[in-house]
Design a protein around this motif. Sequence first.
Motif, PDB file in Angstrom:
ATOM      1  N   PRO A  77      23.522  34.197  46.124  1.00 37.42           N
ATOM      2  CA  PRO A  77      23.144  33.599  44.836  1.00 37.42           C
ATOM      3  C   PRO A  77      24.330  33.063  44.038  1.00 37.42           C
ATOM      4  N   ASN A  78      25.492  33.709  44.145  1.00 36.71           N
ATOM      5  CA  ASN A  78      26.695  33.148  43.552  1.00 36.71           C
ATOM      6  C   ASN A  78      27.393  32.344  44.646  1.00 36.71           C
ATOM      7  N   LYS A  79      27.413  31.043  44.498  1.00 35.71           N
ATOM      8  CA  LYS A  79      27.885  30.148  45.567  1.00 35.71           C
ATOM      9  C   LYS A  79      29.348  29.748  45.377  1.00 35.71           C
ATOM     10  N   SER A  80      30.179  30.757  45.130  1.00 31.55           N
ATOM     11  CA  SER A  80      31.614  30.522  45.035  1.00 31.55           C
ATOM     12  C   SER A  80      32.139  29.992  46.369  1.00 31.55           C
ATOM     13  N   LEU A  81      32.807  28.864  46.333  1.00 30.06           N
ATOM     14  CA  LEU A  81      33.371  28.167  47.493  1.00 30.06           C
ATOM     15  C   LEU A  81      32.346  27.370  48.289  1.00 30.06           C
ATOM     16  N   MET A  87      41.108  32.276  45.748  1.00 29.95           N
ATOM     17  CA  MET A  87      40.824  31.341  44.668  1.00 29.95           C
ATOM     18  C   MET A  87      40.107  32.005  43.497  1.00 29.95           C
ATOM     19  N   HIS A  88      40.233  31.398  42.339  1.00 29.85           N
ATOM     20  CA  HIS A  88      39.500  31.872  41.158  1.00 29.85           C
ATOM     21  C   HIS A  88      38.008  31.591  41.344  1.00 29.85           C
ATOM     22  N   ALA A  89      37.668  30.359  41.703  1.00 25.71           N
ATOM     23  CA  ALA A  89      36.323  29.923  42.111  1.00 25.71           C
ATOM     24  C   ALA A  89      35.166  30.732  41.528  1.00 25.71           C
ATOM     25  N   PRO A  90      34.767  30.488  40.282  1.00 25.06           N
ATOM     26  CA  PRO A  90      33.726  31.287  39.627  1.00 25.06           C
ATOM     27  C   PRO A  90      32.299  31.020  40.087  1.00 25.06           C
ATOM     28  N   GLY A  91      32.119  29.984  40.920  1.00 21.33           N
ATOM     29  CA  GLY A  91      30.754  29.655  41.350  1.00 21.33           C
ATOM     30  C   GLY A  91      30.144  28.538  40.545  1.00 21.33           C
ATOM     31  N   LYS A 139      45.415  17.553  51.891  1.00 18.83           N
ATOM     32  CA  LYS A 139      44.055  17.816  52.367  1.00 18.83           C
ATOM     33  C   LYS A 139      44.016  18.397  53.779  1.00 18.83           C
ATOM     34  N   ASP A 140      44.962  18.013  54.610  1.00 17.36           N
ATOM     35  CA  ASP A 140      44.954  18.456  56.006  1.00 17.36           C
ATOM     36  C   ASP A 140      45.939  19.598  56.267  1.00 17.36           C
ATOM     37  N   ASN A 141      46.419  20.203  55.193  1.00 16.55           N
ATOM     38  CA  ASN A 141      47.422  21.265  55.368  1.00 16.55           C
ATOM     39  C   ASN A 141      47.118  22.479  54.493  1.00 16.55           C
ATOM     40  N   LEU A 142      45.844  22.709  54.233  1.00 14.73           N
ATOM     41  CA  LEU A 142      45.464  23.800  53.346  1.00 14.73           C
ATOM     42  C   LEU A 142      45.671  25.162  54.003  1.00 14.73           C
ATOM     43  N   PRO A 143      46.074  26.168  53.215  1.00 17.12           N
ATOM     44  CA  PRO A 143      46.117  27.539  53.727  1.00 17.12           C
ATOM     45  C   PRO A 143      44.675  28.026  53.928  1.00 17.12           C
ATOM     46  N   LEU A 144      44.521  29.226  54.430  1.00 12.13           N
ATOM     47  CA  LEU A 144      43.200  29.849  54.479  1.00 12.13           C
ATOM     48  C   LEU A 144      42.727  30.070  53.042  1.00 12.13           C
ATOM     49  N   LEU A 145      41.478  29.723  52.759  1.00 18.90           N
ATOM     50  CA  LEU A 145      40.929  29.855  51.407  1.00 18.90           C
ATOM     51  C   LEU A 145      39.803  30.880  51.383  1.00 18.90           C
ATOM     52  N   THR A 146      39.772  31.686  50.336  1.00 21.49           N
ATOM     53  CA  THR A 146      38.708  32.671  50.195  1.00 21.49           C
ATOM     54  C   THR A 146      38.524  33.008  48.721  1.00 21.49           C
ATOM     55  N   SER A 147      37.527  33.818  48.427  1.00 25.95           N
ATOM     56  CA  SER A 147      37.277  34.321  47.074  1.00 25.95           C
ATOM     57  C   SER A 147      36.392  35.557  47.195  1.00 25.95           C
ATOM     58  N   ASN A 148      36.245  36.306  46.112  1.00 30.28           N
ATOM     59  CA  ASN A 148      35.364  37.484  46.153  1.00 30.28           C
ATOM     60  C   ASN A 148      34.183  37.409  45.190  1.00 30.28           C
ATOM     61  N   MET A 158      41.212  42.018  40.511  1.00 27.34           N
ATOM     62  CA  MET A 158      40.324  42.241  41.655  1.00 27.34           C
ATOM     63  C   MET A 158      40.739  41.337  42.819  1.00 27.34           C
ATOM     64  N   SER A 159      41.147  40.114  42.504  1.00 32.09           N
ATOM     65  CA  SER A 159      41.612  39.196  43.541  1.00 32.09           C
ATOM     66  C   SER A 159      42.945  39.658  44.130  1.00 32.09           C
ATOM     67  N   LEU A 160      43.820  40.210  43.284  1.00 32.10           N
ATOM     68  CA  LEU A 160      45.090  40.735  43.774  1.00 32.10           C
ATOM     69  C   LEU A 160      44.860  41.926  44.703  1.00 32.10           C
ATOM     70  N   GLU A 161      43.873  42.746  44.375  1.00 27.76           N
ATOM     71  CA  GLU A 161      43.542  43.865  45.270  1.00 27.76           C
ATOM     72  C   GLU A 161      43.071  43.344  46.620  1.00 27.76           C
ATOM     73  N   MET A 162      42.249  42.298  46.599  1.00 25.08           N
ATOM     74  CA  MET A 162      41.790  41.674  47.845  1.00 25.08           C
ATOM     75  C   MET A 162      42.974  41.176  48.663  1.00 25.08           C
ATOM     76  N   ALA A 163      43.950  40.590  47.985  1.00 21.52           N
ATOM     77  CA  ALA A 163      45.141  40.079  48.659  1.00 21.52           C
ATOM     78  C   ALA A 163      45.955  41.216  49.280  1.00 21.52           C
ATOM     79  N   VAL A 164      46.109  42.309  48.551  1.00 25.57           N
ATOM     80  CA  VAL A 164      46.851  43.469  49.056  1.00 25.57           C
ATOM     81  C   VAL A 164      46.158  44.041  50.293  1.00 25.57           C
TER      82      VAL A 164
END
Length: 388
Positions: free
Chosen positions: A213-217, A293-297, A315-324, A338-344
Amino acid sequence: MISSPIYIDAISSVSALGVHEKEVFQSYLRQKPLFCQQKIQGKEREFISPISEQGNELLNSISKESKAYTTLDRTALLAIFAARETLKKANWNHQNFGVNIGSSRGATQLFENYVQEYLATGKVSTQASPTTTLGNISSWVMQDLMANGPEISHSITCSSAMHSVLNAIAWIRSGLTDYFLAGGSEAPLTKFTIAQMKALKLYANFNLEETYPNKSLDFSKKKNTMILGEAAACMALANQKSENSLAEIIGFGYANEALKHSVSISRDAVCLQRSMTNALKMANLKKVDAVVMHAPGTVKGDSSELEALQKVYGKDNLPLLTSNKYLIGHTFGSSGMMSLEMAVLMLKNNRFLENPLYENSTEVKEIKSVMVNSVGFGGNAVSIIISK
């Protein structure tokens, strides 16, 4: 590189993901959104992400420890729990550390309750002022932990927790303290707060039948899908490496951009472009392995951050992207931590925690560096890079 190394000795959180590290990590691996329909303040049901049942029980136990704790707002109780757990992990054998717990809204629930009481009776409880201020959060964490260092409270909207880290770095690098507890705490699950997000037309329509339901990313979405969640997270930072150290902060950046509207952001998030560029320059890196990413949805929030990333990396050199936020929604002032914890967790387990709504086109064998982005109402952005 940062002139004076800053090490992360511990990090803990309480949210819908759970209360213990293994539980939180497993929640990420399951990729099952943690939303429910729940009554807010005895009224109609709303679409939210509350903390786990165990977390709620632990919060209730804290509130019963003394008469003073029974009068605290949920935001303060969340912060106390996260701070206690972080300090246990850090194993600091002293009280000489500072505390900075950021919060976007502060003691939201208690403040709204006292306002309702005043409207109904024309009177205010004697506890109304001291327990509803923003400073009530960090000050009670200081009291609870009996810390002797500086105490800071602030609200810089959704990037509040990330600014806590910046403050901690500044204090440590200044030589005024060697240790700092930085974090964010937010309990925004109130009728008025949700009504505000709905007035901005940012909130998701209620539909639990949707897998996500939250379509972040999800960059193909046509409508805003923000959902609010509650959480607190804290990080123990030190100026020297120890056997407990989990990671090192190797770069950071911050920036602002001119507003056209009180909640606006430019099409290509100029503030994020600047903060990411500055963080990479400080870390002496051209590219990180992954970005949380911050990506709030929201349609504009997600797409503008993607455009900013494309401007910085190509555009063709992006790192891996994610969000929570597809899992726990937007936790406002605590979201950056919370995002920093995900990164750790990704660094510690050498495992990329993907967002199933976005398919990355690149692969990385080892996660060595992760950038975390945070951007808030007011056109401000923070980017922090951590490494093993």
